[in-house]
Design a protein around this motif. Structure first.
Motif, mmCIF file in Angstrom:
data_model
loop_
_atom_site.group_PDB
_atom_site.id
_atom_site.type_symbol
_atom_site.label_atom_id
_atom_site.label_comp_id
_atom_site.label_asym_id
_atom_site.label_seq_id
_atom_site.Cartn_x
_atom_site.Cartn_y
_atom_site.Cartn_z
ATOM 1 N N ILE A 149 1.117 16.170 -0.585
ATOM 2 C CA ILE A 149 0.802 16.610 -1.946
ATOM 3 C C ILE A 149 1.782 15.964 -2.926
ATOM 4 O O ILE A 149 3.001 16.115 -2.788
ATOM 5 N N LYS A 150 1.222 15.256 -3.893
ATOM 6 C CA LYS A 150 2.029 14.579 -4.898
ATOM 7 C C LYS A 150 2.223 15.509 -6.091
ATOM 8 O O LYS A 150 1.271 16.113 -6.586
ATOM 9 N N SER B 251 2.864 14.892 -9.161
ATOM 10 C CA SER B 251 2.204 14.449 -10.399
ATOM 11 C C SER B 251 0.711 14.737 -10.410
ATOM 12 O O SER B 251 0.081 14.710 -11.468
ATOM 13 N N GLU B 252 0.115 15.000 -9.250
ATOM 14 C CA GLU B 252 -1.326 15.235 -9.173
ATOM 15 C C GLU B 252 -1.697 16.714 -9.301
ATOM 16 O O GLU B 252 -2.872 17.053 -9.363
ATOM 17 N N MET B 253 -0.703 17.609 -9.329
ATOM 18 C CA MET B 253 -0.996 19.032 -9.483
ATOM 19 C C MET B 253 -1.115 19.396 -10.957
ATOM 20 O O MET B 253 -0.326 18.926 -11.794
ATOM 21 N N GLU B 254 -2.106 20.225 -11.295
ATOM 22 C CA GLU B 254 -2.323 20.664 -12.663
ATOM 23 C C GLU B 254 -1.766 22.071 -12.854
ATOM 24 O O GLU B 254 -1.663 22.851 -11.899
ATOM 25 N N GLN C 144 -2.985 25.472 -10.999
ATOM 26 C CA GLN C 144 -3.562 25.155 -9.692
ATOM 27 C C GLN C 144 -2.767 25.821 -8.565
ATOM 28 O O GLN C 144 -1.554 26.004 -8.647
ATOM 29 N N TYR D 136 6.236 12.703 -3.485
ATOM 30 C CA TYR D 136 5.571 13.753 -2.705
ATOM 31 C C TYR D 136 6.488 14.974 -2.568
ATOM 32 O O TYR D 136 7.717 14.842 -2.480
#
Length: 371
Positions: free
Chosen positions: A218-219, A221-224, A227, A342
């Motif tokens: 899980i990165k 920067s990709e989590m909002e 979430q 990550y």
């Protein structure tokens, strides 16, 4: 008022003599009472040598029962758990078969010996038993005590003390297999065992946080914001192919949820400033009440609700309990990011995960007001 033919009435003491003689002066039974059958003396009563032989048989059965109880313990510790025995086209675990045989015989032989004792050696005199009122008087208590003493005398235990001693020994030893079997419930929960098992997970420094379905890292920067992701440690996946049992044990303890919140809307104590990444926090997924998995996430309130007993934890305030029966905060996993961005663990949990237990020292748990 006349009583109908074939009716019933309580038996009186004056009827006992006629009852024993086979006469029924008042027709309160459908047929005339036949009385007691003629007593036939047992062979073991008529021949002392036969009675002695029966006593030896009883002693032998009780001795075998004691031996089987001891063999049960020997089999439990001495026979490998993975040893298989063949029965023609069938096969089975050798330890299970031997434990069943020794344990079953230990109990059965006690039963066989007491039945043999009762039928061949105990008093064989026929008696008449009358129904008594439910409430017992003092006289009845005294009579019962006398009857008990008479039963002890009829059993011959006073004259055959060896049988009594063997029965006591067999009954005592047969409890040993049951006590030994309790070891299969798991290791003794001493302080050292707890520290090496239930108080420890496979999380460690540098272990990546991965999706519990896809096993993908899980990165951050990709989590909002808002979430939530159900996750596991990256080093859990290999166990699924190596050790099925250990895989499920590790998974049950290491399961986490990852949430991202607006950093300005959460409270982070000074001691946990480096446990989160720009509002991304990780918590144990296991409720601290009775261990139910939690995933009911309320984005606006930052609350996590347990579906079993409604314990509610504030993830925006270090997982403190805000409602329900849970007694301690939800354990937080310290996290950071690696060189590729990550999410990785900084260490294992600092407190045990899962349900609380009375031996556990919870002084290190986070409490409301520690900000």
């Amino acid at each position: 008022m006349a009583r109908k033919e074939g009716g019933s009435r309580p038996m009186k003491s004056t009827d006992i003599e006629t009852f024993e003689q086979g006469n029924d002066p008042v027709p309160y039974h459908p047929i005339q009472n036949p009385g007691l059958e003629e007593h036939v003396e047992r062979y073991s009563d008529a021949e002392p040598a036969v009675a002695n032989r029966v006593a030896r048989q009883i002693i032998a059965m009780l001795a075998l029962s004691m031996l089987c109880s001891i063999l049960f313990v020997v089999v439990y510790f001495g026979v490998p758990k993975d040893l298989i025995v063949e029965f023609g086209p069938f096969h089975s675990n050798a330890q299970s078969v031997l434990l069943g045989l020794t344990g079953g015989l230990a109990v059965s032989l006690i039963g066989f010996s007491t039945i043999h004792w009762a039928k061949q050696l105990m008093n064989d005199t026929e008696v008449i038993d009358h129904r008594d009122p439910i409430a017992s008087s003092d006289e009845d208590h005294e009579e019962m005590a006398g009857a008990w003493q008479a039963g002890v005398e009829d059993s011959g235990i006073g004259r055959r003390k060896v049988i009594g001693g063997m029965l006591a020994g067999a009954a005592g030893l047969v409890a040993i297999p049951a006590v030994v079997s309790l070891a299969d419930m798991g290791p003794h929960p001493g302080k050292g065992t707890r520290a090496a098992t239930i108080e420890k997970t496979i999380w460690a420094e540098g272990v990546k946080l991965v999706n519990d379905i896809t096993w993908k890292p899980i990165k951050a920067s990709e989590m909002e914001i808002g979430q939530m992701i159900n996750a596991e440690p990256e080093n859990l996946e290999p166990l699924a192919h190596e050790d099925h049992v250990e895989f499920h044990r590790a998974r049950a303890k290491a399961a986490i949820i990852i949430v991202r919140m607006n950093p300005d809307s959460i409270k982070v104590p000074e001691s946990r400033k480096d446990w989160q990444v720009n509002g991304i926090l990780a918590y144990s997924k296991i409720c601290t009440h009775v261990g139910c998995p939690i995933s009911l996430w309320e984005q606006k309130s930052h609350h996590l609700l347990c579906p079993c007993h409604q314990s509610t934890f504030d993830l925006g305030d270090s997982g403190v309990v805000v409602f329900g029966p849970a007694a301690r905060s939800l354990p937080q996993l310290p996290i950071t990011v690696d060189t590729e961005g990550y999410l990785v663990a900084r260490s294992d949990f600092t407190v045990p995960v899962g349900p609380s237990y009375f031996e556990r020292d919870s002084r290190d748990d986070y409490k409301k007001g520690d900000n």
